[in-house]
Design a protein around this motif. Structure first.
Motif, short mmCIF file in Angstrom:
data_model
loop_
_atom_site.label_atom_id
_atom_site.label_comp_id
_atom_site.label_asym_id
_atom_site.label_seq_id
_atom_site.Cartn_x
_atom_site.Cartn_y
_atom_site.Cartn_z
N GLU A 218 35.38 -5.70 -1.38
CA GLU A 218 36.92 -5.59 -2.23
C GLU A 218 36.64 -7.14 -2.65
O GLU A 218 36.84 -7.62 -3.51
N LEU B 255 45.13 -22.55 1.45
CA LEU B 255 45.24 -22.34 0.52
C LEU B 255 46.90 -22.48 0.21
O LEU B 255 47.35 -23.11 -1.04
N ASP B 256 47.28 -22.69 1.05
CA ASP B 256 48.88 -23.79 0.59
C ASP B 256 48.52 -24.89 -0.07
O ASP B 256 49.18 -25.27 -0.97
N ALA C 290 43.89 -14.53 -0.76
CA ALA C 290 44.79 -13.80 0.58
C ALA C 290 44.04 -12.78 1.41
O ALA C 290 44.40 -13.09 2.52
N LEU C 291 43.87 -12.08 0.45
CA LEU C 291 42.80 -11.05 0.90
C LEU C 291 41.92 -11.64 2.13
O LEU C 291 41.39 -11.22 3.60
N ILE D 123 44.54 -16.84 -5.53
CA ILE D 123 45.53 -16.60 -5.03
C ILE D 123 45.14 -15.69 -4.30
O ILE D 123 45.22 -14.84 -2.74
N SER D 124 45.51 -14.49 -4.93
CA SER D 124 45.16 -13.72 -4.09
C SER D 124 44.33 -12.61 -3.82
O SER D 124 43.89 -12.32 -2.41
N VAL E 206 48.51 -23.82 -3.58
CA VAL E 206 49.66 -22.92 -3.93
C VAL E 206 49.56 -23.84 -4.63
O VAL E 206 50.86 -23.91 -6.24
N ASN E 207 50.77 -24.71 -4.03
CA ASN E 207 51.67 -26.11 -3.65
C ASN E 207 50.99 -27.51 -4.94
O ASN E 207 52.06 -28.28 -4.84
N GLN F 91 44.86 -21.41 5.93
CA GLN F 91 46.20 -21.49 5.50
C GLN F 91 46.52 -22.60 4.88
O GLN F 91 47.29 -22.82 3.87
N THR G 74 44.77 -18.47 -11.70
CA THR G 74 44.99 -18.84 -10.76
C THR G 74 45.93 -17.54 -9.83
O THR G 74 45.66 -17.55 -8.54
N SER G 75 46.56 -16.98 -9.82
CA SER G 75 47.05 -15.65 -9.45
C SER G 75 45.97 -15.08 -9.34
O SER G 75 45.48 -14.31 -7.70
N GLU H 273 41.97 -14.70 4.00
CA GLU H 273 42.78 -14.88 5.13
C GLU H 273 43.00 -13.73 6.19
O GLU H 273 42.62 -14.03 7.01
#
Lengths: 590, 220
Positions: free
Chosen positions: B51, B134-135, B21-22, B17-18, B138-139, B131, B13-14, B24
């Motif tokens: 990356e 991704l929100d 974020a990248l 999400i990372s 996350v939630n 965004q 998960t982490s 995004e």
């Protein structure tokens, strides 16, 4: 788990057991003693009877009147319901109350008789086969001139003797039951008495555990219990005080933290958010209560911040970095990461403090651009003046036609230089005067100032065949500095003319909206692209690098407008869409 | 063993999400490069794609490892499958951001063209959708995910509107055809990015409800 019994039910049965056991033991002992005593008494009574009887028959024995003895035995035996026997020294029975003496065998071997024949009192309790029951026998010797001649024996049934002691035992038993019942009641009462203050203590302790530290215990019991209650009260009072102190300190910290301008994030070793202050919530547009306990990468999706946090978590020292949070608009943050240690000195996480330096960054950039621009703007005319001067000196001065042309170009550039310097000077003059508070503002007609501005620009407008229109209420007055406002309006109109195509109209209008005076300059030229809108009021800022020098501006016009608006306590704004024209608005507050 | 599995899933998960974020940020940078004609920013996006690719491979390997090692069932299986799918979508968005950045460079070289009115609105809309998706991940918010699926239609509409505008402009101003073509292509990339963001939202719905939302209309 084993179900716990109440203290009452632990105490009470033991009380009952103690009472019953002690009463039982005493009762048993008393009954036994009573029986023994009865037996002893009976034996003594029988002995006395035997002695009396011995006196009665003493002379009859001497006279060998055995028949009379036997009769006497039967009479007395019947009257005192006792077996009376008289036996001679050789064991022959000469009188018996219950049987015919002649039919009885020798009694020499009967233990009590044996004792009596040895001149002692014989007391024996035994089973009598002739009577077929338990009997108590007492035999006394009959002595004549120092020799035992016979024995008198009295026998009584044990049952008869015990009859009386049985009724005593019953009375005692009844008494014991009464005592047990009374004792049980009293025991229950005592157990309750011990239990009650303990229950009270328990209630109190439970209240403390729930956090109700204001509660005070009131007990009226033994010294120990009262002491315990008192100690608990003191403990609660102290706890209450400490909790209050901690709460106060926490509130103070909370207030300090939430009122800080800097964004603060406290993270644990797994980069989960422990605390986050209001500035940080606003900076990242998140809610603190939702973010708490989450990894920072999840709650705030910013790669650079996450990288910084990882670096700070790995480092033993304080770390510092500048990070950029992309968004609209981008924000530049100065980040500090400090290790967080608990009281034992163990690392529990990292404290990240973020300082928003976007404004500073922008100012820095503005200053850099300013220096670069001003040098560029000044150098361009000087370079060409230099070039023409050198050409003239190298001989062109003798070619009158070209020399004339060169001089014209040089004059044009010199004018431009002088214009730039004039603009810069007027900018710094406005700034300086404003700092000193020296800009004279007075009530004046707005329309007059706008008319003056239109006059100034009239020449350029007619050159480009552009119509200038003015719309302003006749009596609109405001607190202004007419000269400066005229300059600002003239600059805006001048700009509008520059960016309009021939034949178009530039509108200059003023109106009063909610006490504020709004002065608008509207053109239908090429408009300004979105990315420039924020920056066009900066000195020397150029929308199109190649265009402006042709148009002759130095990029200071709008900066001057901005400063004039500021000097009036107002501001200037722009609305524009690329290709459709622009509207510059000066807001003058009431 | 159960704990191990949960820990591995948390790591996954982490990671996603990372990566999100990248991606995004890359998209934001690419759009900004067009807006400000900033070649440096465009280069950063293009160079940074390695990356994203690396992270994508890591996540995929991690996901496969968990599947092989723990053989999870039920909602955990669903979760991992959804993450592996999302991973793919995010990588594609990263590639599209690179494409946008390349067009930004070409646009920077070409003469300045007047942007169609809706262009930046569309950019913002697409960024907002990514965004939000991704929100919602996350939630684990299925409601938000349903909203995103609905928004995709708006972007499609914007794109077709913009195509008409481009045609119109190209007819009137054939000299500026080159930058117009670049912009047209960028708008197509943006529309594709919105589609991938929608896929992510659908995967979130699948994660949360176990329902496959693709090719369907309104929420149940």
């Amino acid at each position: 788990m084993r179900r716990r019994r109440r203290l009452l039910w632990q105490l009470y049965p033991s009380y009952l057991l103690i009472i019953t056991l002690s009463l039982g033991a005493i009762g048993w002992y008393a009954a036994d003693a009573a029986r023994q005593m009865t037996l002893d008494n009976s034996a003594r009574a029988l002995q006395a009877e035997a002695v009396l009887f011995r006196l009665l028959i003493a002379d009859k024995l001497t006279s060998q009147a055995f028949q009379e003895i036997d009769t006497l035995c039967k009479q007395i035996g019947a009257s005192i319901s006792t077996r009376v026997t008289v036996a001679l020294a050789n064991g022959r029975v000469v009188g018996d109350s219950d049987f015919d003496p002649t039919r009885l065998e020798t009694f020499a071997l009967r233990p009590e008789i044996k004792e009596a024949l040895h001149a002692r009192v014989g007391i024996v309790r035994r089973h009598s086969f002739t009577m077929n029951s338990d009997l108590l026998f007492v035999a006394v010797p009959v002595e004549q001139s120092g020799a035992v001649t016979a024995a008198v024996r009295m026998g009584k049934r044990v049952e008869e003797v015990m009859e009386r002691s049985g009724s005593v035992a019953f009375a005692m038993g009844l008494g014991a039951v009464v005592i047990v019942i009374l004792g049980a009641g009293f025991g229950f009462y005592v157990a309750r008495l011990v239990n009650k203050p303990l229950l009270e203590l328990k209630t109190g302790a439970e209240k403390y555990a729930r956090g109700d530290l204001k509660y005070r215990l009131r007990t009226d019991a033994s010294e120990e219990i009262d002491g315990l209650a008192e100690a608990m009260n003191i403990m609660a009072a102290q706890l209450d005080e400490r909790v209050q102190t901690i709460a106060n300190q926490r509130n103070e910290l909370e207030a300090v933290l939430s009122d800080m301008v800097e964004a603060v994030l406290a993270l644990d070793n797994e980069a989960r958010i422990i605390r986050i202050n209001r500035a940080a919530e606003e900076l990242f547009g998140i809610k603190g209560e939702l973010a708490r306990g989450r990894p920072v990468g999840e709650a705030i999706r910013t790669t650079e911040l996450k990288r910084f946090v990882n670096k700070a978590l790995a480092a033993a020292e304080q770390v510092e970095a500048e990070i950029v949070v992309l968004g609209a608009p981008d924000r530049h943050l100065q980040a500090h990461g400090t290790p967080l240690n608990d009281s034992g000195g163990d690392r529990i996480g990292v404290l990240v403090v973020l300082n928003d330096i976007t404004r500073m960054k922008n100012l820095e950039k503005m200053r850099r651009d300013f220096v670069a621009n001003v040098s560029h703007e000044l150098r361009t005319p000087i370079t060409s003046i230099q070039g023409f001067l050198e050409t003239l000196k190298e001989g062109a001065i003798h070619d009158p036609e070209n020399a004339e042309r060169f001089l014209d170009i040089m004059i044009k550039h010199t004018n431009r230089l002088s214009m730039i310097i004039e603009d810069l000077l007027s900018l710094s003059r406005i700034e300086q005067e404003r700092e000193k508070g020296g800009i004279a503002l007075k009530e004046a007609s707005v329309k007059d100032a706008l008319i003056a501005a239109i006059k100034t620009c009239g020449g350029k407008a007619s050159e480009k065949e552009i119509t200038l229109s003015l719309a302003c209420p006749e009596h609109l007055k405001a607190t202004i500095n007419s000269t400066l406002l005229e300059q600002a309006a003239a600059n805006l109109v001048d700009n509008a003319i520059k960016f309009s195509d021939p034949g178009e109209t530039v509108i200059l209008e003023a109106e009063l909206i909610g006490g504020d005076v709004l002065i608008r300059v509207i053109d239908h030229g090429c408009g300004i692209a979105r990315e420039h809108l924020d920056r066009i009021f900066e000195r020397f800022y150029r929308v199109d690098k190649s265009r402006s020098s042709k148009e002759g501006g130095a990029g200071l016009g709008l900066a001057i407008v901005k400063h004039i608006a500021n000097a009036h306590g107002g501001r200037v704004s722009v609305q524009s869409s690329h290709g459709e024209g622009s509207a510059f608005i000066i807001h003058l507050p009431a | 063993m159960r704990m191990r599995l949960q820990r591995d899933i948390d790591g996954l998960t982490s990671g996603i999400i990372s990566l999100g974020a990248l991606v995004e940020e890359r998209l934001r940078m690419a759009v900004k490069a067009i807006e400000c004609r900033d070649m440096g920013l465009a280069d950063q996006v293009i160079e940074g794609d390695i990356e994203i690719d690396r992270q994508e491979v890591d996540i995929e390997e991690e996901g496969l490892k968990i599947l092989a090692l723990h053989q999870p069932v039920a909602d955990q299986l669903r979760y991992i499958i959804a993450i592996v799918k999302m991973n793919n979508d995010l990588e594609r968005i990263g590639d599209l951001a690179v494409n946008v950045a390349e067009r930004a460079k070409l646009l920077g070289e070409a003469s300045a063209v007047q942007m169609p009115f809706d262009f930046f609105t569309m950019c913002e809309k697409v960024q907002e959708m990514l965004q939000k998706s991704l929100d919602s991940l996350v939630n684990m918010n299925a409601d938000l995910a349903y909203d995103i699926c609905a928004e995709d239609d708006d972007v499609d509409m914007m794109k077709s509107m913009m195509q008409e505008q481009f045609l119109d402009k190209a007819r009137r101003d054939p000299e500026n055809l080159e930058p117009l073509v670049h912009l047209l292509i960028v708008s197509r990339h943006l529309e594709r990015i919105a589609d991938h963001a929608t896929n992510i939202a659908e995967d979130v719905i699948y994660m949360v409800t176990g329902r496959i939302h693709r090719h369907k209309g309104a929420r149940p």
